[in-house]
Design a protein around this motif. Structure first.
Motif: not given
Length: 303
Positions: A1-19
């Protein structure tokens, strides 16, 4: 899988889980949010077009996951302009940046598009009903996002934990009310295909190497009423729901709410080659996280 994922809303419920999910997998993920948080790497307002453009030019991500949104229905009705800016304008800007910089845009949408047919499951082609500003702006956001080459738009209904006392999630609110035996109204006529945010994050990252595109439902495989959901949550947590009463979502004041949010996930099952989680799977994941959090609190208080 390609690296380099930018996650907007990283402090929210989904953003935290994705991080967290990205870090567990060794994926190079950069978290963006307006406020500081241990999982946030860059702090700025995603609605600042210049700041967002500069961040993308600096980080050169392969994938941008937009988990930023205004989801409070009352707030959307009170300020439609603010709802439009985050729920529609932001995906439009990201689509333009995607065409310019070549990253894949993953837009997190909603299920607030259906009403009047109970626990029915709606596939990606089902007609929508835009009953409030939240639905209208999120639907516009889908349309803008899909103008980007290879964009992937996900409709879902997420439940989980965020650890923000000022803005408790639905699950945090429900567990707190059940623990305190506070009176709560359980809606018997409001149906969702809710999925634990941890499960959703893992499924998204599992599918991402295939570079899926277009519109996809990614949620639980069944629809359950909020009454059924909270009663199942109470049983799993060993809590008494005796203080709860049964009511109708139609009795809530303010804008009309969509009430038949079930999602047909057969396309997702074909994409991933496995069945999507059921309500019991979501409850099990929520309880594992809930018990882990209680254990951490108990350990910290005893030291």
């Amino acid at each position: 899988m390609a690296t380099g994922v930018l996650i907007l809303g990283a402090s929210g419920m989904l953003g935290q889980a994705l991080m967290r999910a990205c870090r567990q997998r060794g994926i190079d993920a950069i978290g963006v949010a307006r406020r500081a948080h241990p999982l946030v790497d860059m702090t700025f307002d995603s609605l600042d077009d210049a700041a967002l453009t500069q961040a993308i030019e600096q980080t050169r991500p392969d994938v941008v996951i937009n988990a930023a949104a205004l989801v409070n229905l009352t707030a959307c009705e009170a300020d439609p302009g603010a709802a439009y800016r985050i729920n529609a304008h932001l995906p439009a800007l990201l689509a333009n940046l995607s065409r310019e910089h070549g990253f894949q845009l993953v837009q997190i949408s909603t299920d607030h598009f259906y009403a009047g047919d109970g626990a029915a499951l709606h596939d990606e082609t089902a007609p929508v009903q835009l009953l409030n500003e939240y639905a209208r702006t999120k639907y516009a956001g889908e349309a803008f996002a899909l103008t980007a080459p290879g964009a992937w738009v996900l409709r879902t209904n997420l439940v989980g934990f965020r650890d923000d006392p000022e803005q408790p999630t639905f699950v945090e609110w429900a567990l707190d009310g059940l623990t305190r035996r506070q009176p709560m109204t359980l809606f018997s006529d409001y149906f969702t295909s809710s999925i634990a945010v941890q499960l959703f994050s893992d499924l998204l990252l599992d599918a991402l190497p295939q570079r899926p595109s277009g519109l996809l439902n990614l949620a639980s495989c069944t629809a359950a009423s909020k009454q059924t959901f909270i009663e199942a949550l109470a049983r799993a947590a060993g809590l008494d729901a005796g203080a709860c009463s049964i009511g109708s979502v139609a009795a809530l004041p303010g804008a009309r709410r969509a009430d038949s949010l079930g999602l047909d996930v057969r396309r997702a099952e074909t994409l991933l080659g496995r069945a999507m989680p059921a309500l019991s799977d979501t409850i099990a994941v929520l309880m594992a996280e809930y018990n882990e959090r209680k254990s951490c609190v108990t350990t910290a208080s005893s030291t």
